[in-house]
Enzyme design. Structure first.
Site, mmCIF file in Angstrom:
data_model
loop_
_atom_site.group_PDB
_atom_site.id
_atom_site.type_symbol
_atom_site.label_atom_id
_atom_site.label_comp_id
_atom_site.label_asym_id
_atom_site.label_seq_id
_atom_site.Cartn_x
_atom_site.Cartn_y
_atom_site.Cartn_z
ATOM 1 N N LYS A 162 -9.378 1.781 15.149
ATOM 2 C CA LYS A 162 -7.850 2.765 15.695
ATOM 3 C C LYS A 162 -7.627 3.390 16.716
ATOM 4 O O LYS A 162 -6.886 2.009 17.920
ATOM 5 C CB LYS A 162 -7.745 3.922 14.598
ATOM 6 C CG LYS A 162 -7.649 4.416 13.201
ATOM 7 C CD LYS A 162 -6.012 3.049 12.904
ATOM 8 C CE LYS A 162 -6.151 2.888 11.497
ATOM 9 N NZ LYS A 162 -4.956 2.608 11.209
ATOM 10 N N LEU B 144 -3.220 -7.102 -1.690
ATOM 11 C CA LEU B 144 -4.267 -5.945 -2.702
ATOM 12 C C LEU B 144 -5.376 -5.781 -2.723
ATOM 13 O O LEU B 144 -6.269 -5.740 -4.464
ATOM 14 C CB LEU B 144 -3.129 -6.766 -4.046
ATOM 15 C CG LEU B 144 -2.045 -8.088 -3.792
ATOM 16 C CD1 LEU B 144 -1.086 -8.519 -5.003
ATOM 17 C CD2 LEU B 144 -0.732 -6.717 -3.860
ATOM 18 N N TYR C 120 -14.308 3.468 11.582
ATOM 19 C CA TYR C 120 -12.578 3.593 11.274
ATOM 20 C C TYR C 120 -12.160 4.078 12.207
ATOM 21 O O TYR C 120 -11.185 2.805 12.863
ATOM 22 C CB TYR C 120 -12.234 4.397 9.896
ATOM 23 C CG TYR C 120 -10.657 4.449 9.615
ATOM 24 C CD1 TYR C 120 -10.510 6.202 10.001
ATOM 25 C CD2 TYR C 120 -10.020 3.214 9.320
ATOM 26 C CE1 TYR C 120 -9.545 5.726 10.134
ATOM 27 C CE2 TYR C 120 -8.389 4.138 9.743
ATOM 28 C CZ TYR C 120 -8.333 5.192 9.561
ATOM 29 O OH TYR C 120 -7.000 5.436 9.830
ATOM 30 N N GLY D 273 0.979 -1.516 -0.053
ATOM 31 C CA GLY D 273 0.448 -0.333 0.110
ATOM 32 C C GLY D 273 1.032 1.395 -0.064
ATOM 33 O O GLY D 273 2.171 1.291 0.071
ATOM 34 N N SER E 110 -3.683 6.199 14.418
ATOM 35 C CA SER E 110 -3.804 7.915 13.365
ATOM 36 C C SER E 110 -4.042 8.607 14.844
ATOM 37 O O SER E 110 -4.850 8.536 15.626
ATOM 38 C CB SER E 110 -5.360 6.865 12.772
ATOM 39 O OG SER E 110 -5.710 8.591 11.724
HETATM 40 C C1 WQD Z 1 -8.282 16.514 4.252
HETATM 41 C C2 WQD Z 1 -8.894 17.561 4.393
HETATM 42 C C3 WQD Z 1 -11.119 17.765 3.781
HETATM 43 C C4 WQD Z 1 -11.211 16.078 -0.128
HETATM 44 C C5 WQD Z 1 -6.988 11.385 6.119
HETATM 45 C C6 WQD Z 1 -7.616 10.125 6.349
HETATM 46 C C7 WQD Z 1 -7.707 9.670 7.142
HETATM 47 C C8 WQD Z 1 -6.873 9.438 8.431
HETATM 48 C C9 WQD Z 1 -7.139 10.813 8.739
HETATM 49 C C10 WQD Z 1 -4.720 7.935 8.585
HETATM 50 C C11 WQD Z 1 -10.128 18.002 5.064
HETATM 51 C C12 WQD Z 1 -10.442 18.268 2.591
HETATM 52 C C13 WQD Z 1 -10.688 16.162 1.755
HETATM 53 C C14 WQD Z 1 -11.611 16.467 -1.390
HETATM 54 C C15 WQD Z 1 -11.708 18.709 0.535
HETATM 55 N N1 WQD Z 1 -5.174 8.402 7.856
HETATM 56 N N2 WQD Z 1 -11.184 17.720 1.178
HETATM 57 N N3 WQD Z 1 -12.219 17.976 -0.925
HETATM 58 O O1 WQD Z 1 -10.482 13.843 7.040
HETATM 59 O O2 WQD Z 1 -8.290 14.824 7.698
HETATM 60 O O3 WQD Z 1 -8.295 11.953 7.382
HETATM 61 O O4 WQD Z 1 -6.585 11.385 7.688
HETATM 62 O O5 WQD Z 1 -5.174 6.853 9.178
HETATM 63 O O6 WQD Z 1 -7.977 7.625 7.412
HETATM 64 O O7 WQD Z 1 -8.589 10.139 5.348
HETATM 65 O O8 WQD Z 1 -7.922 14.154 5.205
HETATM 66 O O9 WQD Z 1 -7.475 14.422 2.761
HETATM 67 O O10 WQD Z 1 -9.466 13.007 3.201
HETATM 68 O O11 WQD Z 1 -9.230 15.328 4.256
HETATM 69 O O12 WQD Z 1 -11.750 20.110 1.141
HETATM 70 O O13 WQD Z 1 -12.340 16.198 -1.683
HETATM 71 O O14 WQD Z 1 -9.117 18.326 2.759
HETATM 72 O O15 WQD Z 1 -12.232 18.393 4.314
HETATM 73 O O16 WQD Z 1 -10.561 19.176 5.562
HETATM 74 P P1 WQD Z 1 -8.477 13.562 6.569
HETATM 75 P P2 WQD Z 1 -8.500 14.473 3.868
#
Ligand code: WQD
Length: 338
Positions: free
Chosen positions: A154, A34, A150, A11, A125
């Site tokens: 964690k 996978l 999810y 991954g 996380s």
């Molecule tokens: C980041 C920011 C969205 C998509 C991730 C992983 C989760 C965990 C924590 C590991 C937010 C904004 C996003 C889009 C947007 N990782 N956004 N338009 O939500 O912090 O969580 O990190 O454990 O598994 O999902 O990350 O990248 O989804 O969002 O505006 O199309 O970007 O609102 O503010 P998030 P993200």
């Protein structure tokens, strides 16, 4: 030479960690089903390091398949990435998330106990914190009721580890990731989301390359400097390196407790618009985006206090936001040439 089992090693974060492990002198076995990754990654890792990792295709949530890994290879330590990880998806299929993510961990711990394997670095996380009461967030900050299955898996994994290390000789380090983005400088490995990306960075690069029509920014009416949510984005290679440091700490018996937690972030908070601005600068492109409604479950702002990892692990993130967005763009361009 010690042999490390990297579950989910094909991954995004796993593959970058395998590269760092091999370059640190470890022998690596990847166990992966996978489901959310591509077998081609093995060749790419070999192109980068000159060594192809051992690979076994298994569903680690199935006891017999997990046991087979340990019957096949002599494992000295484990880094566990294998889990379903889409926040939104977990809300629509909670049973699968609990079964998959918890059974994988329990099957690994059962094999560790029976075979005297006493070191595991576990992927946790910042999601465990929920919406922070104060920032930057420290390891001892309270965890909040999870906003998704999810996030709950964690939290549950950390609780399982806290009891198992008391009843066995297992030593564990749980790394609480913030927002991993970017790609290896070779542009041979990177984030490869299945279908429409949930996460911000791949959605940005896929929009810029023309795979997506436009990026929707999920809300600009939050109580932050520019109205958009703030996150602690960290380069995936910095994150990968933290796993090697944590594993070495365990092998050298330097851990102060049988279970330790570390925030793995940069200590800087950036808004969605900051990321877009950085991307436009480093890619020299104008991103097509619009402001849309808020996304359910988003925390307003979170970034890490990384002093514990700096002091005890001797680890600190090195790469800047611009290096993150540029490496993500180079990876997207390499993908489009395939
Ligand atoms: C980041 C920011 C969205 C998509 C991730 C992983 C989760 C965990 C924590 C590991 C937010 C904004 C996003 C889009 C947007 N990782 N956004 N338009 O939500 O912090 O969580 O990190 O454990 O598994 O999902 O990350 O990248 O989804 O969002 O505006 O199309 O970007 O609102 O503010 P998030 P993200």
């Amino acid at each position: 030479m010690k042999t490390i089992l990297v579950t989910g090693g094909a991954g995004f974060i796993g593959s970058h960690t395998v590269v760092e492990l091999q370059q640190s002198g470890y022998d690596v076995v990847i166990a992966d089903n996978l489901y959310n990754s591509d077998i081609e990654v093995l060749d790419k890792i070999e192109e980068i390091t000159g060594k192809k990792p051992h690979f076994i295709k298994v569903d680690l949530s199935k006891t017999k398949e997990c046991n087979l890994v340990f019957e096949t290879y002599n494992i000295d330590g484990i880094i566990n990435f294998a889990a379903f990880k889409a926040v939104g998806e977990s809300c629509s299929m909670p049973i699968e998330y609990y079964k998959n993510n918890m059974n994988i961990l329990l099957n690994l711990l059962d094999n560790m106990k029976r075979r005297d394997i006493n070191y595991i670095v576990h992927s946790s996380s910042c999601t465990v914190y929920g919406e922070p009461d104060s920032l930057p967030i420290k390891e001892e900050s309270p965890t909040k009721k999870a906003e998704s299955p999810y996030g709950n898996t964690k939290q549950m994994a950390e609780e399982v580890l806290s009891f198992v290390v008391q009843a066995t000789d297992i030593n564990a380090i749980a790394l609480r990731y913030f927002n991993p983005i970017g790609a290896h400088s070779s542009a041979k490995i990177g984030e490869l989301p299945r279908g429409v990306p949930n996460n911000l960075m791949p959605f940005i690069t896929q929009t810029a390359i023309g795979k997506r029509k436009e990026l929707v920014v999920f809300g600009d009416d939050y109580p932050t400097k520019d109205g958009t949510c703030i996150r602690d984005y960290i380069h995936v290679v910095d994150l990968a390196k933290a796993h090697i440091v944590a594993l070495n700490r365990l092998f050298e018996n330097k851990n102060k407790k049988p279970l330790e937690f570390f925030n793995i972030g940069t200590g800087n908070g950036f808004s969605v618009l900051d990321v877009i601005k950085s991307f436009e600068k480093t890619s020299n492109t104008k991103l097509n985006y619009k402001i849309g409604p808020r996304r359910k479950g988003d925390v307003i702002e979170i970034w890490a206090d990384t002093s514990f990892a700096e002091k005890l692990l001797g680890w600190k993130a090195q790469k800047t936001l611009d290096e993150m967005t540029l490496s993500a763009w180079n990876w997207e361009k390499a993908l489009s040439k395939k």
